[in-house]
Scaffold this active site. Sequence first.
Site, PDB file in Angstrom:
ATOM      1  N   ASP A 292       0.821  -1.216   0.000  1.00  0.00           N
ATOM      2  CA  ASP A 292       0.000   0.000   0.000  1.00  0.00           C
ATOM      3  C   ASP A 292       0.860   1.273   0.000  1.00  0.00           C
ATOM      4  OD1 ASP A 292      -2.325  -1.657   0.293  1.00  0.00           O
ATOM      5  OD2 ASP A 292      -1.932  -1.746   2.449  1.00  0.00           O
TER       6      ASP A 292
ATOM      7  N   GLU B 276     -11.287  -1.673  -3.405  1.00  0.00           N
ATOM      8  CA  GLU B 276     -10.714  -0.911  -2.300  1.00  0.00           C
ATOM      9  C   GLU B 276      -9.602  -0.002  -2.827  1.00  0.00           C
ATOM     10  OE1 GLU B 276      -9.351  -3.779   0.541  1.00  0.00           O
ATOM     11  OE2 GLU B 276      -8.090  -4.838  -0.889  1.00  0.00           O
TER      12      GLU B 276
END
Length: 474
Positions: free
Chosen positions: A66, A257
């Site tokens: 991420d 997401e």
Amino acid sequence: MSRTRPATRFAVAALTGLALLAPAVPAAAGAATRTSTSATAATPATAPEPASGGISVTGETSPIHDPALIVDDEDGTWYVYSTGLLNRENGGTVQIWASHDEGTTWAYEGTVWDRIPAWIDAHFADGDLPGNLWAPEIYEHDGTYYLYYSASRFGTNNSVTALATNTTLDPDDPDYEWVDQGPVVTSPNPIENGKTFNAIDAGIVEDADGTPYMAIGSFWYGIFLVELEWPSGKLAPDALANATHLVDRFMWGNPVEAPYIYSHDGWYYLFVSFDFCCQGANSTYKVAVGRSRSITGPYLDKDGNNMFGGGGTVILQSHGGMVGTGGQSVYDDVLAFHYYDALNEQIPYFPTLGLHRLAWEDGWPVVDQTVDPATLTTAPQAASVPAGRTARFTAVAEGTPLPVITWEVSDDGGATWHAPAGGQPVTSPDGTSTLTLVRVNPLHDGLLVRATASNAHGHETSEPATLTVTRGRP
């Protein structure tokens, strides 16, 4: 900030373990101490203006999950903030990585804090505590850096996205301190018409008038946009009730997401990750995008399909050595993402940093997914140089993305190898790299030199080339 190195006792494709050194040719243990007879490398030349395409990275690029990319306007340093290590390894807080050569060579800089804030443990005191902090996002406004991060009970939407602030990104600045500002948004909580959402994966954007917004969400009802306010960086009044529902795939599990909204040429582009991450070789993560003239949407894909209803143009997915590409952010036309490295021989499918300079075609971002493993078309050759003069070794590489060439030297007949003093030369856009050793002397006679060309899809290392130092003129 903690500068503790990641530990090595976990050898699984998860957010644990060693931050790996140069992927193809890590220096042998102890080699860095053998510097007495190493020739000095010249200062690398300034890199030319970059073109679009993948950036081959080297140095410490794992475990990165991420990635939130930002560039320091003060000194040009590139920073990536990434998810913390599992099981509170090194405290489990957000990790920091830095590059001083425009994204090619990376080094681990430590963590934001030594431990997870106590208020987070209090928030989750009714059950399992979060093992790490997730999915950071970093945004600069009016001289303040806003670092958003998430904590969650895995597999649920019992989550919180919180905020920390700082006035500098430079860890050596005396004013450097990440100050925790507490929670911004929590779930389970009703949002827009009583829907449920998951309060993780924040992405920050401002509209044309400077109003800040947060795109947020993961699975459940998908992705929402909520208004923030400056200078607090927290929710505006009634932000949840007035949220805009941007993405819903209307399918089992709603696997979407990591929203990130990026403004370019009069459009807002919503990047998301479809499908499933965090499963190593079985990860199906991929990056999709839609665009809108309005920050609140609707966001349509290239075929005109609304992302609220299943639309989304996939621009990056598994290819070559990259498996499960996603968890993205965008900064100055550079897409940052993680992938599971199928070619990592030490820890297969370890989460690794990926970078790509976007091209734009007909108003859409383009990622080149050509798979062309790195090869050396020209290897360094032996050189004979009088003492006191300069020795040069040249290598040329081909591949897509453009390989990066890293150099090593050995002064003990190849028993150990280490990076040349003075840093790595740049690799030019035509794949050429030249190692320049200045003022060689008789102690350098017999020095071995080798080059490695690497990209995400392969690497090749040259045979050693020998430096012979001859007696100069009296």
